[in-house]
Design a protein around this motif. Structure first.
Motif, mmCIF file in Angstrom:
data_model
loop_
_atom_site.group_PDB
_atom_site.id
_atom_site.type_symbol
_atom_site.label_atom_id
_atom_site.label_comp_id
_atom_site.label_asym_id
_atom_site.label_seq_id
_atom_site.Cartn_x
_atom_site.Cartn_y
_atom_site.Cartn_z
ATOM 1 N N TYR A 87 0.818 -1.213 0.000
ATOM 2 C CA TYR A 87 0.000 0.000 0.000
ATOM 3 C C TYR A 87 0.857 1.269 0.000
ATOM 4 C CZ TYR A 87 -3.425 -3.486 1.376
ATOM 5 O OH TYR A 87 -4.219 -4.610 1.415
ATOM 6 N N HIS A 88 2.164 1.079 -0.166
ATOM 7 C CA HIS A 88 3.132 2.184 -0.174
ATOM 8 C C HIS A 88 3.220 2.886 1.180
ATOM 9 C CE1 HIS A 88 3.351 1.505 -4.451
ATOM 10 N NE2 HIS A 88 2.054 1.724 -4.569
ATOM 11 N N ASP A 89 2.928 2.120 2.241
ATOM 12 C CA ASP A 89 3.103 2.634 3.599
ATOM 13 C C ASP A 89 4.460 2.198 4.134
ATOM 14 O OD1 ASP A 89 0.574 3.823 3.743
ATOM 15 O OD2 ASP A 89 -0.362 1.933 4.342
ATOM 16 N N LEU A 90 5.054 3.038 4.939
ATOM 17 C CA LEU A 90 6.374 2.767 5.507
ATOM 18 C C LEU A 90 6.333 1.621 6.513
ATOM 19 C CD1 LEU A 90 8.933 5.268 6.901
ATOM 20 C CD2 LEU A 90 7.803 3.738 8.519
ATOM 21 N N ASN A 91 7.413 0.845 6.537
ATOM 22 C CA ASN A 91 7.623 -0.149 7.574
ATOM 23 C C ASN A 91 9.113 -0.242 7.873
ATOM 24 O OD1 ASN A 91 6.818 -1.985 9.535
ATOM 25 N ND2 ASN A 91 5.400 -3.019 8.150
ATOM 26 N N PHE A 92 9.458 -0.986 8.921
ATOM 27 C CA PHE A 92 10.846 -1.094 9.363
ATOM 28 C C PHE A 92 11.360 -2.509 9.153
ATOM 29 C CE2 PHE A 92 8.900 2.080 12.312
ATOM 30 C CZ PHE A 92 9.545 3.198 11.788
ATOM 31 N N ALA A 93 12.564 -2.615 8.606
ATOM 32 C CA ALA A 93 13.243 -3.901 8.452
ATOM 33 C C ALA A 93 14.477 -3.907 9.334
ATOM 34 C CB ALA A 93 13.628 -4.121 6.993
ATOM 35 N N GLN A 94 14.663 -4.988 10.091
ATOM 36 C CA GLN A 94 15.830 -5.146 10.951
ATOM 37 C C GLN A 94 16.383 -6.552 10.793
ATOM 38 O OE1 GLN A 94 14.693 -4.210 15.007
ATOM 39 N NE2 GLN A 94 15.132 -2.049 14.699
ATOM 40 N N ALA A 110 16.021 -10.546 2.973
ATOM 41 C CA ALA A 110 15.002 -11.311 3.695
ATOM 42 C C ALA A 110 14.215 -10.407 4.642
ATOM 43 C CB ALA A 110 15.653 -12.453 4.458
ATOM 44 N N ALA A 111 14.904 -9.500 5.329
ATOM 45 C CA ALA A 111 14.221 -8.572 6.241
ATOM 46 C C ALA A 111 13.333 -7.611 5.465
ATOM 47 C CB ALA A 111 15.254 -7.797 7.061
ATOM 48 N N ARG A 112 13.809 -7.154 4.314
ATOM 49 C CA ARG A 112 12.995 -6.255 3.481
ATOM 50 C C ARG A 112 11.728 -6.949 3.023
ATOM 51 N NH1 ARG A 112 15.272 -5.751 -2.235
ATOM 52 N NH2 ARG A 112 14.110 -7.698 -2.340
ATOM 53 N N GLU A 113 11.846 -8.185 2.546
ATOM 54 C CA GLU A 113 10.684 -8.904 2.042
ATOM 55 C C GLU A 113 9.671 -9.172 3.152
ATOM 56 O OE1 GLU A 113 12.326 -12.303 0.113
ATOM 57 O OE2 GLU A 113 12.903 -11.186 -1.691
ATOM 58 N N ALA A 114 10.172 -9.518 4.340
ATOM 59 C CA ALA A 114 9.265 -9.786 5.455
ATOM 60 C C ALA A 114 8.526 -8.513 5.864
ATOM 61 C CB ALA A 114 10.035 -10.358 6.638
ATOM 62 N N ALA A 115 9.241 -7.411 5.993
ATOM 63 C CA ALA A 115 8.614 -6.164 6.418
ATOM 64 C C ALA A 115 7.667 -5.617 5.359
ATOM 65 C CB ALA A 115 9.685 -5.129 6.755
ATOM 66 N N SER A 116 8.004 -5.786 4.088
ATOM 67 C CA SER A 116 7.161 -5.235 3.022
ATOM 68 C C SER A 116 5.858 -6.011 2.848
ATOM 69 C CB SER A 116 7.933 -5.199 1.699
ATOM 70 O OG SER A 116 8.234 -6.510 1.256
ATOM 71 N N ARG A 117 5.797 -7.244 3.394
ATOM 72 C CA ARG A 117 4.550 -8.021 3.327
ATOM 73 C C ARG A 117 3.590 -7.663 4.456
ATOM 74 N NH1 ARG A 117 8.139 -12.378 1.930
ATOM 75 N NH2 ARG A 117 8.146 -13.059 4.121
ATOM 76 N N MET A 118 4.049 -6.906 5.421
ATOM 77 C CA MET A 118 3.220 -6.588 6.591
ATOM 78 C C MET A 118 2.321 -5.391 6.310
ATOM 79 S SD MET A 118 6.046 -6.848 9.645
ATOM 80 C CE MET A 118 7.065 -8.301 9.886
ATOM 81 N N GLU A 119 1.054 -5.513 6.739
ATOM 82 C CA GLU A 119 0.170 -4.353 6.685
ATOM 83 C C GLU A 119 0.358 -3.493 7.940
ATOM 84 O OE1 GLU A 119 -3.907 -5.027 5.790
ATOM 85 O OE2 GLU A 119 -3.476 -6.513 4.236
ATOM 86 N N ALA A 120 0.455 -4.130 9.111
ATOM 87 C CA ALA A 120 0.669 -3.402 10.364
ATOM 88 C C ALA A 120 2.141 -3.025 10.501
ATOM 89 C CB ALA A 120 0.231 -4.263 11.543
ATOM 90 N N LEU A 121 2.397 -2.043 11.337
ATOM 91 C CA LEU A 121 3.766 -1.617 11.585
ATOM 92 C C LEU A 121 4.554 -2.739 12.248
ATOM 93 C CD1 LEU A 121 5.571 0.934 11.360
ATOM 94 C CD2 LEU A 121 4.915 1.457 13.718
#
Length: 221
Positions: A87-94, A110-121
């Motif tokens: 949805y083009h909303d920001l999230n955090f990858a660690q 792997a962290a980017r892909e996991a975080a980008s699949r999340m709708e919630a922060l």
């Protein structure tokens, strides 16, 4: 911490201000490392992220933090960066650090892909201990814009001790170089303009080492 003691009076000066942050945005000149990345099958963003974080660890002023009212020097970094979801909303990858460049890149992807699949922060950062929370720098990439200024959010205006970095759209530069807008925000009690210059030089040096002819290839994980 001996180096910090020499500037404790500077820290006291800036730390007493409403905002102790220094924020500089400048064109960062780098070797064009993208052809090397293509040859190695490595994502350029993650190679640059590795170079930036390695540089942070080598410029001591970027390792100081405030914890429990005392100045400390961190010994490691937890890599983190922002991503966008569907949805083009920001999230955090660690992710956990690796000295192996190829493993570092793989963990970052792997962290980017996991975080980008999340709708919630992604609230992984909230589970960190107070010390682990300080073992970060905040990184964002805005590849669509050749920005000339940026204001990073701060949890506390009076204590911006965790540095923030941002970079933007690449452009070709003469002599096989790249240039991109780069922003550094840090606590002025720890970091002056000279240290930001040192960081810029060190980032370029880290990439030079990575792509140097005859340099050992990045190890497989």
């Amino acid at each position: 911490m001996q180096a910090f003691e020499r500037r404790r009076d500077r820290f006291a000066l800036f730390d007493a201000m409403d905002s102790a942050a220094v924020n500089i945005c400048f064109p960062l000149a780098l070797p064009d490392f993208r052809p090397w990345c293509r040859e190695q099958g490595l994502a350029p963003f993650h190679v640059l992220l590795c170079a930036v974080l390695r540089a942070v660890l080598k410029v001591d002023n970027f390792r100081y933090r405030v914890l429990g009212g005392e100045v400390i020097r961190i010994e490691r970094l937890i890599p983190s960066f922002t991503v966008t979801n569907q949805y083009h909303d920001l999230n955090f990858a660690q992710f956990d650090w690796s000295d192996d460049l190829r493993e570092f890149v793989a963990r970052g992807i792997a962290a980017r892909e996991a975080a980008s699949r999340m709708e919630a922060l992604n609230m992984e950062y909230a589970a960190r201990t107070p010390l682990q929370a300080k073992e970060q720098v905040f990184v964002t990439c805005i590849p669509w814009l050749a920005f000339t200024a940026i204001q990073h959010p701060s949890a506390s205006l009076a204590q911006p001790d965790i540095p923030s970095f941002a970079w933007g759209k690449y452009r070709e530069a003469p002599h096989g170089r790249l240039e991109l807008p780069f922003s550094v925000q840090a606590h002025h009690g720890f970091v002056d303009g000279f240290h930001i210059h040192q960081l810029a030089q060190q980032i370029a040096a880290e990439l030079d080492v990575i792509i140097a002819p005859g340099a050992p290839p990045p190890r497989a994980g």
